[in-house]
Structures are given as structure tokens and as C-alpha cells.
Design a protein around this motif. Structure first.
Motif, PDB file in Angstrom:
ATOM      1  N   UNK A  33       0.826  -1.221   0.000  1.00 15.49           N
ATOM      2  CA  UNK A  33       0.000   0.000   0.000  1.00 15.49           C
ATOM      3  C   UNK A  33       0.855   1.264   0.000  1.00 15.49           C
ATOM      4  N   UNK A  34       2.167   1.118   0.186  1.00 13.37           N
ATOM      5  CA  UNK A  34       3.062   2.273   0.228  1.00 13.37           C
ATOM      6  C   UNK A  34       3.341   2.830  -1.159  1.00 13.37           C
ATOM      7  N   UNK A  42      -7.110   1.786   1.049  1.00 15.49           N
ATOM      8  CA  UNK A  42      -6.037   0.792   1.178  1.00 15.49           C
ATOM      9  C   UNK A  42      -5.152   1.104   2.377  1.00 15.49           C
ATOM     10  N   UNK A  43      -4.885   2.387   2.600  1.00 18.66           N
ATOM     11  CA  UNK A  43      -4.060   2.765   3.744  1.00 18.66           C
ATOM     12  C   UNK A  43      -4.791   2.501   5.053  1.00 18.66           C
ATOM     13  N   UNK A  72       5.969  -1.722  14.307  1.00 18.01           N
ATOM     14  CA  UNK A  72       5.658  -0.368  14.779  1.00 18.01           C
ATOM     15  C   UNK A  72       6.243   0.688  13.842  1.00 18.01           C
ATOM     16  N   UNK A  73       7.375   0.376  13.242  1.00 19.16           N
ATOM     17  CA  UNK A  73       7.932   1.270  12.235  1.00 19.16           C
ATOM     18  C   UNK A  73       6.987   1.373  11.036  1.00 19.16           C
ATOM     19  N   UNK A  74       6.412   0.247  10.634  1.00 22.15           N
ATOM     20  CA  UNK A  74       5.403   0.256   9.564  1.00 22.15           C
ATOM     21  C   UNK A  74       4.235   1.158   9.923  1.00 22.15           C
ATOM     22  N   UNK A  80       2.169   8.474   8.310  1.00 18.12           N
ATOM     23  CA  UNK A  80       2.687   9.538   7.452  1.00 18.12           C
ATOM     24  C   UNK A  80       1.990   9.528   6.099  1.00 18.12           C
ATOM     25  N   UNK A  81       1.834   8.346   5.503  1.00 12.69           N
ATOM     26  CA  UNK A  81       1.171   8.247   4.201  1.00 12.69           C
ATOM     27  C   UNK A  81      -0.299   8.640   4.278  1.00 12.69           C
ATOM     28  N   UNK A  82      -0.896   8.494   5.463  1.00 12.47           N
ATOM     29  CA  UNK A  82      -2.277   8.906   5.665  1.00 12.47           C
ATOM     30  C   UNK A  82      -2.383  10.411   5.925  1.00 12.47           C
TER      31      UNK A  82
END
Length: 168
Positions: A33-34, A42-43, A72-74, A80-82
Motif C-alpha cells: 500500500x506504500x 487501502x491505507x 511499529x515502524x510500519x 505519514x502516508x495517511x
């Protein structure tokens, strides 16, 4: 016997282990999804999956295990992407703390987490929110990169600007 320099060098080249076999497909689905374009649905799905995976990894391996830290890093990347750099920064600060306990404060993995925290923090547009997180961010940076590192000085400069913008 390893000398201190050799020990540090071997530590610097270590990488977190890949996710366990039972998680690999799920992690791959989340990270897929990145890729742009970033679809909000999707996010949101990825965020829910990462939260479940975090709970499972924490239950199975504990909160400070490298598998749990990676999940947790994911979660920080997803935030951020959201479009939520504040949540991303919180995740980055948390992950950096865990990375420093696992790998040490001078390890490249820990430093990368610290740099990511700064990058996401700079994306916060609200001066009050940025200022509120700055003390925690600077405390982490001083521990990881030093009081007078270029990154610490840069963040202090941005904090001064945020204070100026907040008082206008």
C-alpha cells in the motif's frame, strides 16, 4: 577476540531479521500500500492490519523484540502516508527509543529512526503541535546524535521559528 573497533563495525552492519514466515505475506501486503497512488481505503486497511500484527507480535515476541519494532515502524510510515505527520512522529520517537535499547544509540538503525522522526516532525504544519513535540524530539536527538550535532542544531532553529510563528 574482537577489538572494540571491530565490535562496533560488526554491530553497525547488522540488520533486523526478516519477519517470521507466518508474517511475511501480511507484511508484504501492508507494504504494497506504500506504492503511489496512496488510496485512503487501502491505507486504512493497512493501518488496521498493522495494528493487528503489532498486537500479535507484542504478544508473541514482546514489545522490545525486533519483529515488534519493525511492525511499529510500519505503523509510523502508514500514519505519514495517511497525512498524519504528528502520529508518524510519535511512532518514530517510540521506535527510536526501542531501537536504541536494542541496537544502541549510535547504531545506523537507531540513527535512521531518529532522522525519520525529524523528517516527519518537520511535516507538522501546526506550530503549537510542533512545539509540543519538540522537547521529546530534541531529547531523543541529543541522546542519539549529540547536543551540538547538525541535526540537533537544525531542529532547535526550527523550534525557534515555530515559537515565533506561534506568537504572531
Amino acid at each position: 577476540m574482537l577489538t572494540p573497533a571491530a565490535t562496533q563495525e560488526s554491530t553497525q552492519t547488522q540488520h533486523p531479521p526478516p519477519p517470521p514466515e507466518e508474517y511475511r505475506e501480511r507484511v508484504a501486503a501492508i507494504t504494497s500500500t506504500f506504492t503511489p497512488p496512496h488510496d485512503p481505503q487501502r491505507l486504512a486497511w493497512a493501518a488496521a492490519q498493522a495494528e493487528r500484527l503489532d498486537q500479535e507480535a507484542t504478544s508473541t515476541y514482546g514489545p522490545a523484540h525486533t519483529h515488534t519494532i519493525s511492525v511499529r515502524e510500519l505503523r509510523g510510515w502508514i500514519a505519514r502516508l495517511q497525512g498524519d505527520p504528528e502520529a508518524a512522529t510519535h511512532w518514530d520517537l517510540h521506535v527510536t527509543q526501542l531501537q536504541s535499547a536494542t541496537w544502541g544509540i549510535h547504531h545506523t538503525i537507531t540513527r535512521a529512526s531518529a532522522q525519520r522522526a525529524v523528517r516527519h516532525w518537520t511535516e507538522i504544519t501546526d506550530a503549537t503541535t510542533r512545539i509540543a513535540l519538540s522537547k521529546q524530539l530534541l531529547g531523543m536527538l541529543v541522546a542519539v546524535s549529540g547536543e551540538n550535532s547538525s541535526l540537533s542544531r537544525h531542529v532547535r532553529k526550527l523550534v525557534r521559528r515555530a515559537h515565533t510563528a506561534d506568537t504572531r
